[in-house]
Write an enzyme that holds these catalytic residues in place. Structure first.
Site, PDB file in Angstrom:
ATOM      1  CE  LYS A   1       0.299   5.294   8.120  1.00 41.37           C
ATOM      2  NZ  LYS A   1      -1.077   5.729   8.328  1.00 41.37           N
TER       3      LYS A   1
ATOM      4  CE1 TYR B   1      -3.545   2.640   0.412  1.00 42.40           C
ATOM      5  CE2 TYR B   1      -2.346   3.411   2.267  1.00 42.40           C
ATOM      6  CZ  TYR B   1      -3.269   3.390   1.616  1.00 42.40           C
ATOM      7  OH  TYR B   1      -4.025   4.718   1.648  1.00 42.40           O
TER       8      TYR B   1
ATOM      9  CG  ASP C   1       5.533   3.613   1.311  1.00 40.54           C
ATOM     10  OD1 ASP C   1       5.498   4.293   2.588  1.00 40.54           O
ATOM     11  OD2 ASP C   1       4.279   3.397   1.040  1.00 40.54           O
TER      12      ASP C   1
END
Length: 451
Positions: free
Chosen positions: A291, A162, A264
């Site tokens: 995040k 993702y 990522d």
């Protein structure tokens, strides 16, 4: 016999579900109202669960309270974001002071320099970095930069990985294996309607942790590939760590063929001060972040080799455009800097040790109750999977007992534990041994009720 098992299973579902419904009447009412104005009652599909989600009212430390007044220990921390927990005093004090001075400026602010310096000093791949407002924007920019830098169009990604919801990334994320072909040669499948077929055709999909099969696929596209993007820990798909051999192959292949390797690390920066690339001792060309680096505020960041990042330099005319009204706003930059400054190597070590305690406890509970389980994760990240089969790839996730996962999720919610619906989570620094033991006791009671 099968009919009896079906009835028994449904009874267990009803028991946990009925208790959940009893505890969340105000959340249900609020959700019903929300549906009048928001599709499905919210703005994030990723946090919807059946029959409806709870609505949170307040949070502090490692605990959250919903609108029904039910308190739960938070073991997901806003999908791994809040590594210091909710309302850390140093973060709150800093942003309160800055809020009085200004919320957002149409000019740079000193805090972005402070956070950028900190990230570049910690993360081996970052020579220059830029800020965005989400991980989706971060990966979008790394892929765009890779295409501009190489002059090629195609990108390669792992099945199940993702990387946000922009078109190029939202391919082969959560797809039915029946639609995706051979596990060793996955077919690129759009993960949403509305993604042009031409975009899907630009994505080469490789099987996570299958070194030989992935290399064979990549070699067949080496002259068309601008980038290979990978999560070193397959995050929302199950917190599945990559094999070192697999990442080493990607590094060697991309270097040999002039292809940009992108890590990522929006989730996996939790693994070590320098992220998963420090843990694996493998340095990519570019890195996407998000995040935890925003201290609880919307953020993304991307960076890498100077010669790639200078494509964004406006002093002599940027070759790649990049804008955003809220990019590097002072509140987010300050909250992020204060948060990252709290995260010492010792902090990461303590979080990992406590997570190992939780993982070992889950295995012990399941062994005692004779329930097959696989526990994945790295650093402060963990995932619980009810299956006897080792979890190494995206396809392995489909061997899990999904019905049991659903019942355990409701059961943990009923016991005062907040976790993601697929039983993945992340610890924060305000969770201690007592909270982990509470989790394990609750997990045992819930699982025992399913026996």
């Amino acid at each position: 016999m099968k009919e009896v098992e079906k009835v028994t299973s449904q009874t267990k579902v009803n028991s946990e579900l009925e208790r959940y419904l009893e505890l969340t009447t105000k959340s249900r009412s609020m959700w019903e109202e929300a549906k009048e104005y928001l599709p499905g009652g919210d703005s994030r599909n990723s946090i919807f669960w059946q029959p409806y989600p709870i609505f949170l009212d307040s949070s502090q430390g490692c605990r959250v309270q919903d609108v029904d007044g039910v308190e739960r220990i938070d073991f997901v921390n806003s999908m791994t974001t809040l590594i210091l927990g909710h309302g850390h005093p140093a973060v709150v004090k800093a942003i309160q002071q800055q809020a009085a001075r200004g919320l957002v400026y149409n000019a740079p602010n000193p805090y972005q320099v402070r956070l950028a310096r900190l990230l570049c000093q910690r993360i081996s791949s970052l020579e220059l970095v830029r800020f965005t407002n989400s991980g989706t924007e971060a990966t979008m920019n790394t892929l765009r930069a890779a295409r501009a830098f190489t002059g090629r169009d195609k990108i390669a990604k792992c099945e199940g990985g993702y990387h946000g919801t922009h078109d190029l990334a939202f391919v082969s994320v959560r797809v039915d294996p029946k639609l995706a072909g051979d596990a060793k040669r996955p077919k690129a499948v759009a993960s949403s309607e509305g993604i042009p077929k031409e975009v899907v055709g630009q994505v080469v999909v490789i099987p996570f942790n299958d070194t030989e099969a992935s290399q064979e696929i990549l070699e067949g596209h080496k002259d068309q590939l601008a980038a290979v993007i990978v999560e070193p820990v397959l995050g929302t798909a199950g917190m599945v760590p990559a094999d070192t051999e697999y990442l080493a192959m990607l590094r060697e292949f991309t270097q040999r063929n002039g292809i940009v390797l992108i890590f990522d690390e929006v989730i996996s920066l939790r693994v070590a001060p320098g992220g998963a690339q420090e843990h694996y001792d493998i340095t990519p060309d570019m890195t996407s972040l998000g995040k935890i680096i925003g201290g609880g505020f919307p953020i993304g960041a991307f960076g890498g080799r100077r010669e790639i990042m200078e494509l964004y330099d406006p002093t002599e005319g940027a070759r790649v455009g990049h804008a955003g009204t809220f990019n590097a706003n002072p509140i987010t930059m300050l909250a992020g800097a204060v948060t990252m400054e709290q995260l010492t190597p010792e902090t990461y070590h303590s979080l990992a040790a406590l997570t190992e305690r939780l993982q070992g406890g889950v295995r012990q509970v399941c062994a005692g109750l004779e329930v097959p389980v696989q526990v994945t994760g790295l650093g402060s990240l963990f995932g619980i999977h009810f299956t006897a089969r080792p979890i190494r790839t995206y396809r392995d996730l489909f061997t899990r007992d999904q019905d049991l996962c659903q019942r355990v999720f409701w059961g943990l919610m009923n016991e005062g534990i907040l976790i993601a619906t697929n039983l993945v989570g992340a610890l924060s620094t305000v969770i201690g041994e007592r909270e982990v033991d509470t989790f394990l006791d609750s997990f045992h009671r819930v699982l025992e009720r399913q026996g």
